[in-house]
Write an enzyme that holds these catalytic residues in place. Structure first.
Site, mmCIF file in Angstrom:
data_model
loop_
_atom_site.group_PDB
_atom_site.id
_atom_site.type_symbol
_atom_site.label_atom_id
_atom_site.label_comp_id
_atom_site.label_asym_id
_atom_site.label_seq_id
_atom_site.Cartn_x
_atom_site.Cartn_y
_atom_site.Cartn_z
ATOM 1 N N GLU A 10 7.070 0.849 4.260
ATOM 2 C CA GLU A 10 6.259 1.556 3.274
ATOM 3 C C GLU A 10 5.017 0.714 3.051
ATOM 4 O O GLU A 10 5.111 -0.466 2.694
ATOM 5 C CB GLU A 10 7.000 1.750 1.949
ATOM 6 N N GLU A 35 2.797 -4.760 0.561
ATOM 7 C CA GLU A 35 1.940 -4.653 -0.618
ATOM 8 C C GLU A 35 0.835 -5.688 -0.493
ATOM 9 O O GLU A 35 1.093 -6.833 -0.162
ATOM 10 C CB GLU A 35 2.747 -4.873 -1.893
ATOM 11 N N ASP A 90 -4.068 4.768 -2.547
ATOM 12 C CA ASP A 90 -5.386 4.761 -3.176
ATOM 13 C C ASP A 90 -6.245 5.818 -2.483
ATOM 14 O O ASP A 90 -6.394 5.795 -1.261
ATOM 15 C CB ASP A 90 -6.016 3.374 -3.019
ATOM 16 N N LYS A 94 -14.851 7.886 -2.823
ATOM 17 C CA LYS A 94 -16.222 7.960 -2.322
ATOM 18 C C LYS A 94 -16.217 8.167 -0.811
ATOM 19 O O LYS A 94 -15.456 7.535 -0.088
ATOM 20 C CB LYS A 94 -16.991 6.687 -2.680
ATOM 21 N N ASP A 126 -0.322 13.415 -5.140
ATOM 22 C CA ASP A 126 -0.674 14.522 -6.016
ATOM 23 C C ASP A 126 -2.176 14.790 -5.942
ATOM 24 O O ASP A 126 -2.682 15.701 -6.580
ATOM 25 C CB ASP A 126 -0.269 14.227 -7.464
#
Length: 187
Positions: A10, A35, A90, A94, A126
């Site tokens: 992940e 991460e 994320d 832009k 979402d």
């Protein structure tokens, strides 16, 4: 891991809820959470330690790595990874940052270097503009094709079967936001 089990990663694992649930449910699969931020990774390590204390057992099939996703081809070998999860990444809203999105064709080129021949990428969000961008990237990809798609995961009985919710997914879903999901496979 010192075994021959499949490896799932992940990217952008956050606090690790999703990956830990998968590791508990599937002991025959090795899970690696990636991460970028040490402060967030620390929260996942703390959660794992709490789990170990409460259950008096470890999760031997889970590991965490602090790294940037751009380095995955330097960390994982060719054909080493069976599945990549991208959950609530994320959006880099832009236009000039589109290359940074984990579902850009630039990242799909990296995924192609580490995935097995039948490897897949699963993406949930979402954020509809990010999801639309991701679908468009796959439509132009020479390496991946769209295998499955849902614009409302929780009301899609096929794609929602066995779904494990992330913390963001639970939060956004409770607010009434539909969750989008796609599965991409290599050509």
């Amino acid at each position: 891991f010192q075994n021959d089990y499949p490896v799932h990663i992940e990217i952008g694992m956050g606090k690790g809820r999703f990956l830990m649930a998968l590791a508990q449910k599937n002991p025959q699969i090795n899970y690696i959470g990636i991460e970028r931020y040490t402060s967030v990774l620390l929260r996942a390590v703390e959660k794992l330690n709490i789990y170990i204390e409460e259950n008096e057992s470890t999760l031997p099939n889970i590991r965490f790595i602090c790294m940037d996703a751009q380095d995955i081809a330097n960390v994982f070998a060719e054909n080493e990874v069976d599945r990549i999860y991208l959950n609530f990444s994320d959006p880099w809203p832009k236009a000039r940052h589109a290359r940074r999105r984990l579902t850009s064709n630039e990242f799909f080129k990296l995924y192609d270097q580490v995935l097995t021949a039948d490897g897949t990428v699963e993406f949930k969000t979402d954020n509809r503009p990010l999801f639309d961008f991701s679908v468009e990237e796959l439509e132009t990809s020479e390496l991946f094709v769209l295998d499955q798609l849902s614009y409302d995961l929780h009301n899609d009985s096929t794609m929602n079967q066995g779904n494990i919710m992330t913390e963001y997914e639970a939060k956004f879903s409770s607010m009434g936001n539909p969750i989008c999901k796609l599965i991409a496979k290599r050509r």
